[in-house]
Each structure stands twice: as structure tokens, then as C-alpha cells.
Design a protein around this motif. Structure first.
Motif, short mmCIF file in Angstrom:
data_model
loop_
_atom_site.label_atom_id
_atom_site.label_comp_id
_atom_site.label_asym_id
_atom_site.label_seq_id
_atom_site.Cartn_x
_atom_site.Cartn_y
_atom_site.Cartn_z
N ALA A 99 11.68 -32.60 -46.85
CA ALA A 99 11.34 -34.01 -46.73
C ALA A 99 9.83 -34.23 -46.75
O ALA A 99 9.35 -35.31 -47.13
CB ALA A 99 11.93 -34.59 -45.45
N CYS A 100 9.08 -33.20 -46.37
CA CYS A 100 7.61 -33.25 -46.42
C CYS A 100 7.06 -32.69 -47.72
O CYS A 100 5.85 -32.54 -47.87
CB CYS A 100 7.02 -32.51 -45.23
SG CYS A 100 7.36 -33.27 -43.63
N GLY A 101 7.96 -32.34 -48.65
CA GLY A 101 7.54 -31.89 -49.96
C GLY A 101 7.48 -30.40 -50.17
O GLY A 101 7.17 -29.93 -51.27
N ALA A 102 7.78 -29.61 -49.14
CA ALA A 102 7.69 -28.15 -49.27
C ALA A 102 9.04 -27.56 -49.67
O ALA A 102 10.02 -27.70 -48.92
CB ALA A 102 7.23 -27.53 -47.96
N ALA A 146 15.00 -27.86 -54.60
CA ALA A 146 15.08 -27.51 -53.18
C ALA A 146 14.40 -26.18 -52.90
O ALA A 146 13.82 -25.97 -51.84
CB ALA A 146 16.53 -27.45 -52.73
N GLY A 147 14.47 -25.26 -53.86
CA GLY A 147 13.90 -23.93 -53.67
C GLY A 147 14.88 -22.87 -54.13
O GLY A 147 15.70 -23.10 -55.03
N ASN A 182 6.47 -23.58 -59.51
CA ASN A 182 5.60 -24.75 -59.35
C ASN A 182 6.43 -26.04 -59.17
O ASN A 182 6.26 -27.02 -59.89
CB ASN A 182 4.66 -24.91 -60.55
CG ASN A 182 3.63 -23.80 -60.62
OD1 ASN A 182 3.04 -23.44 -59.60
ND2 ASN A 182 3.43 -23.26 -61.81
N ILE A 183 7.32 -25.99 -58.22
CA ILE A 183 8.25 -27.10 -57.98
C ILE A 183 7.48 -28.36 -57.59
O ILE A 183 6.59 -28.34 -56.74
CB ILE A 183 9.26 -26.72 -56.89
CG1 ILE A 183 10.06 -25.49 -57.33
CG2 ILE A 183 10.20 -27.89 -56.59
CD1 ILE A 183 10.93 -24.90 -56.23
N ASP A 184 7.82 -29.46 -58.22
CA ASP A 184 7.19 -30.75 -57.95
C ASP A 184 7.55 -31.19 -56.52
O ASP A 184 8.72 -31.39 -56.19
CB ASP A 184 7.70 -31.79 -58.96
CG ASP A 184 6.98 -33.12 -58.86
OD1 ASP A 184 6.77 -33.60 -57.72
OD2 ASP A 184 6.65 -33.69 -59.92
N ARG A 185 6.55 -31.37 -55.67
CA ARG A 185 6.79 -31.72 -54.28
C ARG A 185 7.49 -33.06 -54.13
O ARG A 185 8.28 -33.27 -53.19
CB ARG A 185 5.47 -31.69 -53.49
CG ARG A 185 4.80 -30.31 -53.46
CD ARG A 185 3.47 -30.35 -52.69
NE ARG A 185 3.69 -30.49 -51.26
CZ ARG A 185 3.83 -29.47 -50.41
NH1 ARG A 185 3.80 -28.20 -50.87
NH2 ARG A 185 3.99 -29.67 -49.12
N ASP A 186 7.22 -33.97 -55.03
CA ASP A 186 7.88 -35.28 -54.97
C ASP A 186 9.38 -35.14 -55.22
O ASP A 186 10.21 -35.81 -54.59
CB ASP A 186 7.28 -36.24 -55.99
CG ASP A 186 5.86 -36.66 -55.62
OD1 ASP A 186 5.53 -36.63 -54.41
OD2 ASP A 186 5.08 -37.00 -56.53
N LEU A 187 9.75 -34.24 -56.15
CA LEU A 187 11.17 -34.01 -56.43
C LEU A 187 11.86 -33.35 -55.24
O LEU A 187 13.03 -33.63 -54.94
CB LEU A 187 11.33 -33.16 -57.69
CG LEU A 187 10.90 -33.80 -59.01
CD1 LEU A 187 11.11 -32.82 -60.16
CD2 LEU A 187 11.69 -35.09 -59.26
N THR A 188 11.13 -32.45 -54.57
CA THR A 188 11.68 -31.80 -53.39
C THR A 188 11.98 -32.83 -52.30
O THR A 188 13.04 -32.80 -51.67
CB THR A 188 10.71 -30.74 -52.84
OG1 THR A 188 10.48 -29.75 -53.85
CG2 THR A 188 11.27 -30.06 -51.60
#
Length: 392
Positions: A313-316, A335-336, A358-364
Motif C-alpha cells: 500500500a506504500c508502494g513497496a 505485488a512482487g 523495476n516494478i512500478d510503485r504506483d501499480l503495487t
């Protein structure tokens, strides 16, 4: 309106701020609907004195017998825990403490419709014993180790199944935990899967670069959050750094392995890349989630790991062992990744893969927001109402 009595040894207090915070969060969300009133009975072990030689147990002395948190009245009766034989006797001592407290609270004019117990053993068993005399319906929520670990012991397993048979319903926080209960012999019709959600307002991302500057982070930052116990696998995350020279690690949590873990980092020559933050409150956690490149969870067992949703929820994004309800959480690339082997080598592979994406934090964050509390709260209140109406 449902007048709810929540009974659990897992609930935050003025000394242990994060102890069972997931139970408090669920209750808070339920009460926000205006359809439930609640009083909490959160017993704590009795300990006679405060001493530096018994720091782990001395903290119980400082917990008040009664307090208020977020507008909820909370009672902390004491119950006896006897070393070595306590596992078998604790449900009975706990039941006595619960019964006496509820009897006293009732005399003050409180009326309860339903008991909501959290953690099957000893809490759920104790509530089943006490409810025989209190004549109140009750539900029990399974949280993780109470079903994944404790039933390995014969008598506790029998008591858990007895309590489940007496309860009007059992609640599990994941489908995996429901399957565990079925394997033990619980009745499927009485089990309801009501997962934990995430508060995406509280757990909202702060500026990534600013947070990294505030914490002086220079390398790819891994975050490991949880009690410092063997089952959380912090030692494996530390060891993985030997093959991840471009990474640094922040560990959040307290517990019995604090000194051994610090010694491990020093022995491996990793002290400069491992930072121990102790136990933190949620606003501080939000900052670290926002600064981290990856949350790493190396647990050997889990019910429903709330830290995964908090971090997302915090982008990680996350790298987490495939145990308990975790595969139900980490189901999409944003999600990871799941860790296939629970060892340092398996963590290295998963961490390297997750960082390379390099997962987009906004998508996470958007992925995490799918796990809101709304549906869980609605289903929980519907269950409460159905039980109360059937016992009217």
C-alpha cells in the motif's frame, strides 16, 4: 446494534503498542460502521515483580488493569502461566480470569450479545469454557500458529477441536488456514474465511526520494519487519546480503533474537549494511515502507501476513516465502515474487528477480488497494447479526 465482547490476549496496550494490532485494526473498522458496540477483555500473564533480570516478563507489571484506546474500554485481567506445564493449564486459568472479569463488567450494567475470541489456543478454548457459565454465543478467529503449529500437540489439538465444535462459527484469515482446520477435523459449514484488509489511508506512500534521504539510504534497500524470532527468518535475510553486495537491510521488530541477530551481522562483516530499528509505531513504518525498494518476508509459517499489504500500500513490492496465506496475497507481478526455497540462496534468487523487474510503485499500491476492509467488515457484521438473531 450488536453489543460485542472481544476476548483475546492479542491486543495492543500502553506498553506493547503493536501487540496484536491486527485485531485492534479489524475491530476499529467494524466499529466505524456504527453497527457494533464493543468492550475488550485482553488478559495478560501475571508476573509478581519488575526486574531487569526478567525484562521480557516485567513489562506485564506496567500494563494497567483498565485503559481506553480509540474510544474502546479495555480490561487487562491477570492470569497464571506456569512454566513447562503452562501449555495445558493456561486455558483454564485464562477462562477463570475471563469469567470473573465479564461477571464484574456485567454488574456495571453492560449487556453483551456475542463474544468474539481471537486465537484458538489458549484464548478460544478459554472462551468456550467460560461461555458455558456465561450463556453467551461466541465465534473464534484462527490467526496462524494456533492452527499451523499448536495442533501438533495431542491434547491442545483435541481442545481446539472441542472449542470449534462449541463455537457458533470459526473465522480464518486465509483459505490456507481454513484447509488446515478441515484437515484437523473441523466442520466446514462453520468455517468462514474473512481475510484482513489494509488501511490504504494510513498506509499511504510518502515521497520515495525524500524518505531515502531522511534515512540516509544509498543502496537498494531491503526491509524485514516482524518479531525477532526464528520463524520470521531475519537471519536468512541477513545471510542473503553476502551475495547481494549492492543491497542494504533494515530490520524492524523486537524480541529474543535481538542480540544474536546483531552478532550474526557483525560476524559476517555486514554491520555497515544492516540497520536494526527496534519496534516502531505505524507512522514510522509508513516512512520505511515508502523508502524501501523491497519488503522481504522469510517466515516459516504465516496465517495472513499484514506487513505484505502494508508495504504494498506504500508502494513497496515484496519477496515472501510461499507459506500460509501468502500465495493468496502475492498473485500478480506488481505485488512482487514468491520465494521458492526458504534459505539464503532462495532469498537471493527472489530478491534479485524482484529488483530486476523495476516494478512500478504506483501499480503495487493499486494492487494493494484491492484488499480493502469493506467486504470483510460487511461479511463479519452479517455473521455477527445472524448469530445474535438466532440466539434471541
Amino acid at each position: 446494534m450488536v453489543n460485542l465482547l472481544v476476548v483475546t490476549t492479542l491486543f495492543p496496550n500502553s506498553v506493547q503498542h503493536r501487540h496484536g494490532i491486527f485485531v485492534e485494526t479489524r475491530l476499529k473498522k467494524i466499529m466505524e460502521t456504527g453497527q457494533v458496540n464493543a468492550v475488550v477483555v485482553a488478559p495478560v500473564p501475571w508476573f509478581p515483580i519488575k526486574s531487569k533480570y526478567f525484562s521480557q516478563y516485567s513489562q506485564y507489571v506496567d500494563i494497567p488493569s483498565k485503559e481506553h484506546r480509540n474510544g474502546v474500554e479495555i480490561y487487562h485481567p491477570r492470569y497464571l502461566v506456569i512454566p513447562k506445564v503452562g501449555m495445558l493449564l493456561t486455558p483454564f486459568f485464562l477462562a477463570l480470569a475471563i469469567f470473573l472479569t465479564i461477571f464484574k463488567v456485567r454488574k456495571q450494567g453492560y449487556k453483551f450479545d456475542l463474544i468474539d475470541a481471537h486465537y484458538f489456543y489458549p484464548d478460544g478454548v478459554a472462551v468456550a469454557l467460560a461461555s458455558y457459565f456465561l450463556k453467551l454465543p461466541f465465534v473464534i478467529s484462527a490467526r496462524g500458529s494456533d492452527i499451523n503449529l499448536i495442533p501438533n500437540y495431542l491434547l491442545p489439538r483435541k481442545m481446539i477441536l472441542w472449542a470449534a465444535s462449541k463455537a457458533q462459527a470459526s473465522i480464518t484469515v486465509s483459505s490456507a488456514l481454513k484447509e488446515k482446520m478441515l484437515a484437523l477435523g473441523a466442520v466446514e459449514e462453520k468455517i468462514h474465511v474473512l481475510r484482513n484488509g489494509v488501511d490504504d489511508v494510513l498506509f499511504s506512500p510518502k515521497n520515495y526520494q525524500q524518505m531515502r534521504h531522511n534515512y540516509s539510504l544509498k543502496r537498494a534497500t531491503l526491509l524485514s519487519v516482524g518479531n525477532l524470532t526464528e520463524l520470521k527468518g531475519h537471519d536468512l535475510v541477513i545471510k542473503s546480503l553476502l551475495e547481494l553486495p549492492d543491497c542494504e537491510l533494515i530490520i524492524v521488530g523486537g524480541g529474543e533474537l535481538d542480540k544474536p541477530l546483531k552478532q550474526l551481522a557483525e560476524t559476517l562483516g555486514l554491520s555497515e549494511r544492516v540497520r536494526f530499528m527496534g519496534t516502531l509505531k505505524q507512522p514510522d513504518l509508513v516512512e520505511l515502507y515508502s523508502a524501501a525498494d523491497l519488503l522481504v518476508l522469510a517466515s516459516s509459517r504465516e496465517g495472513w501476513a499484514n506487513v505484505l499489504l502494508e508495504a504494498m500500500a506504500c508502494g513497496a513490492p515484496v519477496a515472501a516465502t510461499s507459506v500460509g496465506g501468502t500465495p493468496e496475497l502475492v498473485k500478480s507481478p506488481e505485488a512482487g515474487v514468491l520465494v521458492k526455497e526458504r534459505n539464503a540462496s532462495g532469498l537471493v534468487k527472489a530478491i534479485s528477480k524482484a529488483l530486476s523487474l523495476n516494478i512500478d510503485r504506483d501499480l503495487t499500491r493499486e494492487y494493494a488497494k484491492k484488499f480493502s476492509w469493506d467486504q470483510t467488515v460487511e461479511n463479519q457484521i452479517n455473521l455477527y447479526t445472524k448469530i445474535v438473531e438466532s440466539h434471541a
